[in-house]
Design a protein around this motif. Structure first.
Motif, PDB file in Angstrom:
ATOM      1  N   UNK A   1       0.846  -1.193   0.000  1.00 55.25           N
ATOM      2  CA  UNK A   1       0.000   0.000   0.000  1.00 55.25           C
ATOM      3  C   UNK A   1       0.879   1.240   0.000  1.00 55.25           C
ATOM      4  N   UNK A   2       0.685   2.120  -0.980  1.00 54.31           N
ATOM      5  CA  UNK A   2       1.448   3.374  -1.014  1.00 54.31           C
ATOM      6  C   UNK A   2       0.552   4.601  -1.164  1.00 54.31           C
ATOM      7  N   UNK A   3      -0.764   4.376  -1.235  1.00 51.69           N
ATOM      8  CA  UNK A   3      -1.703   5.498  -1.317  1.00 51.69           C
ATOM      9  C   UNK A   3      -2.966   5.145  -0.556  1.00 51.69           C
ATOM     10  N   UNK A   4      -3.432   6.084   0.246  1.00 52.68           N
ATOM     11  CA  UNK A   4      -4.656   5.921   1.033  1.00 52.68           C
ATOM     12  C   UNK A   4      -5.642   7.023   0.679  1.00 52.68           C
ATOM     13  N   UNK A   5      -6.928   6.662   0.676  1.00 51.32           N
ATOM     14  CA  UNK A   5      -7.985   7.665   0.593  1.00 51.32           C
ATOM     15  C   UNK A   5      -8.813   7.569   1.870  1.00 51.32           C
ATOM     16  N   UNK A   6      -8.867   8.685   2.596  1.00 49.42           N
ATOM     17  CA  UNK A   6      -9.642   8.764   3.834  1.00 49.42           C
ATOM     18  C   UNK A   6     -10.942   9.485   3.530  1.00 49.42           C
ATOM     19  N   UNK A   7     -12.063   8.791   3.758  1.00 47.89           N
ATOM     20  CA  UNK A   7     -13.382   9.363   3.462  1.00 47.89           C
ATOM     21  C   UNK A   7     -14.055   9.713   4.782  1.00 47.89           C
ATOM     22  N   UNK A   8     -14.463  10.947   4.926  1.00 48.46           N
ATOM     23  CA  UNK A   8     -15.129  11.400   6.147  1.00 48.46           C
ATOM     24  C   UNK A   8     -15.727  12.764   5.914  1.00 48.46           C
ATOM     25  N   UNK A   9     -16.103  13.413   6.995  1.00 45.81           N
ATOM     26  CA  UNK A   9     -16.601  14.783   6.922  1.00 45.81           C
ATOM     27  C   UNK A   9     -16.297  15.463   8.235  1.00 45.81           C
ATOM     28  N   UNK A  10     -16.342  16.761   8.222  1.00 46.72           N
ATOM     29  CA  UNK A  10     -16.041  17.501   9.439  1.00 46.72           C
ATOM     30  C   UNK A  10     -17.020  17.162  10.551  1.00 46.72           C
ATOM     31  N   UNK A  11     -18.272  16.907  10.193  1.00 43.48           N
ATOM     32  CA  UNK A  11     -19.262  16.553  11.214  1.00 43.48           C
ATOM     33  C   UNK A  11     -18.993  15.173  11.786  1.00 43.48           C
ATOM     34  N   UNK A  12     -18.680  14.211  10.922  1.00 43.49           N
ATOM     35  CA  UNK A  12     -18.546  12.831  11.373  1.00 43.49           C
ATOM     36  C   UNK A  12     -17.255  12.587  12.123  1.00 43.49           C
ATOM     37  N   UNK A  13     -16.291  13.508  12.069  1.00 46.07           N
ATOM     38  CA  UNK A  13     -15.056  13.307  12.815  1.00 46.07           C
ATOM     39  C   UNK A  13     -15.314  13.302  14.313  1.00 46.07           C
ATOM     40  N   UNK A  14     -16.402  13.898  14.761  1.00 46.75           N
ATOM     41  CA  UNK A  14     -16.760  13.875  16.176  1.00 46.75           C
ATOM     42  C   UNK A  14     -17.842  12.847  16.473  1.00 46.75           C
TER      43      UNK A  14
END
Length: 739
Positions: A65-78
């Motif tokens: 693995x040499x590339x990651x995509x992180x899927x989220x949102x500012x609301x869901x981080x909490x």
């Protein structure tokens, strides 16, 4: 040779200038493509076990693995708002997964939306990961990853996608360095121009260093284009090219123009002044350049192309700057003659004087009281060097980036918010087929090591010496001629415990008849440190031996090289010790905006070689006039005081101008670039002020007559080699002014 160059400059000055102009235009056209040939990274030893492991995993298993995509949102981080399970979020995740799996430039796409693996879901349930491998060599990977990041990242419908992993961090570093270089040059160039005018006191004379600097930079860009077409060259070589090219241009032009103006002031006509200048200052420049090139050539013994690239760039800059200094500046001086003082400023008369009384008085004071003046300076330098006793070394990671960089944010999220850091796992690959029973026994032994959470192999998952049944995901870890194991640990990445665990893993008995290559982030750090550490004594030995030989050939003494090496070691220790105090221990981190971490191994070696070479540059400047006076029969005190008086202004001006170019890198957002720039600038200042101004006169006073000693056999060798300066007409005797 130097006399012939002077005669050529006098007789064919305009022809030489026309040829130089054509060469610069040709080099500029060629060098414009250099940036497209240069690469990021290059910190790893290609022959190390971890590098070989990465190659085998690429060939047999589609790559790590040499590339990651992180899927989220500012609301869901909490933990609030939409996250995995919501229609909008899942639609974005599935769409991204499908697009990546259909892309022929990537492999090993592992997505939370395909596997529902809880390890790919954050602990608060608000973020999820997609991991993949981008195919190709480094240039292809960078280009493909950049296209993927541009295509898939960003915020839409409240869902944000950010890129991380090795390639994303490298791209962030490269982009940041490019921007930082523009800022640094925007600061350094105007300040340098102002200081040049102040230093020369003449607008025409101040322009000459820029001529050499421009030729050196443009020529080295052309060289990097050629080298980048046939071998791996780091993009960071550009930084050294610009700083060193401008700096050496200033040094060499300052030496030539100052000596030329000195000879004109002494009453010589232009032709004779030019001959004297080329014969004396030209010889100094040749030896000075040789010492700088020798120090930078030591970087060639290290396998990582990151360090070798600086050797290419540094040696290229030095050679081209010397050629410009000897074949462009003399014709310009021949054409200009007395007009070199055109555009004279009000303080020009003081600047044009051949001697700087302050430096002469300082040298005289030190020689009268060597212990009283030198011991406090020596004690202060040793105090500044003391943090070296606690130095630790590492390799660059996402922490070199500013905190708002996407690559760093993703790495921080993966380490802090997800159950385990899969990207930081230790990777093991066999070089041949392994039967199930010995493979299981090997994986069982690995799982019993302290710090190991689990071991995934084709025969199952192993924890604390116990194995489970293999599932569908385990099948991807087997090939007919290779086996792959993934060792997940609970150690902090790149910590001492993580490095010790790599050694423990490598010590576990492997299946008979096969080689198990251990790789991964922590293994790369272990191998990089060992690779550089094993070759460091050879590099230091090369620098010491070549410097000793060059200074002996320059001075005819065996004591002067030893004195220079000792004082240089003290000043370098102080400069690097200060960098440990700042960048490892974290002092000034809030002011400079970096995250404290172990010293970057490669950049510390680079700092040593560059600072050593530049220190020897000024050593040759000062020693040249002392040697000139000594050979003319001056007494010991006059040799030192007059030698420093005639070179003190040149050295201090050159050091100040060169230090500005390096200190400008302190504005960078990349911490190892800050360290290199500030460390190099500080080393230059320490050497020019503390060493040349105080320690050199004190050492010369203590050495006495032995300062110029050489055994009879070596004195004969020195005369036979014929590198002594050609004799010049004796200077007129000076009559002291009446009191």
């Amino acid at each position: 040779m130097l006399s012939k160059i002077a005669e050529l400059a006098l007789k064919r000055s305009r022809l030489l200038l026309v040829l130089a102009t054509g060469a610069v235009l040709a080099m500029g056209a060629l060098g414009a493509g250099a940036f497209g040939k240069l690469l990021g990274g290059g910190f790893d030893d290609p022959g190390a076990q971890s590098s070989r492991a990465a190659v085998h995993i690429d060939e047999k298993f589609g790559g790590e693995t040499n590339l990651l995509f992180l899927i989220g949102s500012k609301d869901t981080q909490d933990g609030d708002g939409q996250g995995p399970g919501s229609p909008v979020f899942d639609e974005r995740g599935r769409s991204l997964t499908a697009g990546l799996k259909d892309d022929p430039t990537v492999s090993n796409v592992v997505s939370y939306w395909d596997t529902q693996n809880p390890r790919l879901l954050s602990e608060n349930g608000g973020e999820a990961l997609i991991a993949l491998h981008v195919k190709g060599d480094q240039t292809e990977r960078d280009e493909r990853a950049e296209q993927l990041i541009d295509r898939y990242t960003g915020e839409r419908d409240g869902v944000e996608v950010r890129a991380g992993g090795e390639i994303a961090v490298g791209l962030d570093v490269g982009a940041q360095v490019s921007g930082d270089l523009v800022v640094a040059e925007a600061i350094a160039v105007p300040v340098t121009l102002l200081l040049l005018v102040l230093a020369f006191g003449s607008l025409v004379a101040a322009a000459l260093p820029l001529v050499i600097g421009l030729i050196a930079i443009v020529g080295t860009f052309a060289l990097l284009f050629v080298l980048g077409s046939v071998t791996e060259v780091s993009v960071f070589a550009i930084n050294l090219t610009t700083a060193l090219g401008l700096g050496l241009g200033i040094d060499y032009a300052l030496l030539l123009v100052s000596r030329f103006r000195e000879q004109l002031t002494a009453g010589q006509e232009v032709p004779e002044a030019l001959r004297t200048t080329v014969r004396t200052a030209g010889r100094t420049i040749l030896f000075s350049a040789a010492t700088v090139a020798a120090a930078l050539a030591a970087l060639l013994v290290f396998p990582p192309y990151f360090l070798r690239s600086f050797a290419y760039a540094g040696i290229g800059v030095v050679v081209i700057a010397v050629v410009a200094a000897l074949f462009v500046v003399p014709p310009l001086l021949a054409v200009l003659g007395h007009r070199v003082n055109k555009g004279r400023l009000p303080w020009a008369k003081a600047v044009r004087r051949s001697e700087a009384p302050f430096w002469g008085r300082l040298a005289a004071l030190v020689m009268r009281r060597p212990a009283l003046t030198a011991l406090p300076v020596l004690a202060l330098l040793l105090l500044v060097a003391s943090p070296l006793l606690g130095v630790t070394f590492g390799t660059p990671d996402e922490r070199v980036l500013p905190e708002d960089a996407a690559g760093r944010q993703v790495a921080t999220a993966v380490q802090n918010d997800f159950p385990t850091d899969e990207a930081g796992a230790v990777q093991i690959v066999s070089t041949s087929a392994v039967d199930a029973e010995p493979l299981a026994a090997y994986a069982t032994g690995l799982s019993q090591l302290d710090g190991v959470v689990r071991v995934d192999a084709s025969t199952g998952t192993y924890t604390d010496g116990k194995g489970g049944q293999p599932g569908p995901a385990h099948a991807g870890l087997a090939r007919p001629d290779a086996q792959r194991l993934v060792v997940v640990t609970d150690t902090t990445p790149k910590s001492g415990a993580a490095q010790d665990l790599v050694a423990d893993i490598r010590a576990v008995d492997r299946p008979a008849g096969t080689e198990m290559l251990v790789g991964g982030t922590d293994a790369v750090l272990v191998d990089s440190r060992q690779s550089i550490g094993d070759r460091l004594p050879w590099a230091i030995g090369l620098v010491v031996v070549t410097t000793f030989v060059l200074l002996f050939l320059f001075t005819g003494s065996v004591v002067q090289p030893l004195r220079a090496l000792l004082l240089n070691a003290i000043s370098l220790s102080a400069a690097i010790g200060a960098m440990v105090w700042i960048f490892q221990d974290g002092h000034l981190s809030s002011l400079l905006g970096f995250t404290p971490q172990p010293m970057d191994t490669s950049m510390t070696v680079l700092l040593f070689c560059v600072a050593f070479g530049l220190s020897m540059d000024y050593e040759v400047f000062v020693t040249s006039r002392m040697k000139e006076l000594h050979d003319a029969g001056a007494d010991r005190t006059t040799t030192v005081t007059q030698g420093l008086a005639r070179t003190g202004r040149i050295v201090s001006m050159a050091a100040g101008l060169l230090a500005v170019s390096f200190f400008a890198f302190g504005t960078s957002q990349i911490s190892f670039l800050q360290m290199f720039g500030i460390g190099s600038g500080l080393a230059i200042v320490i050497d020019a002020v503390a060493v040349r101004g105080v320690l050199v006169p004190a050492a010369m006073r203590l050495l006495g007559r032995g300062a110029w000693y050489a055994p009879a056999a070596l004195r004969g060798l020195h005369r036979k080699v014929g590198l002594a300066e050609e004799p010049a007409a004796a200077e007129p005797e000076r009559t002291p002014a009446g009191v």
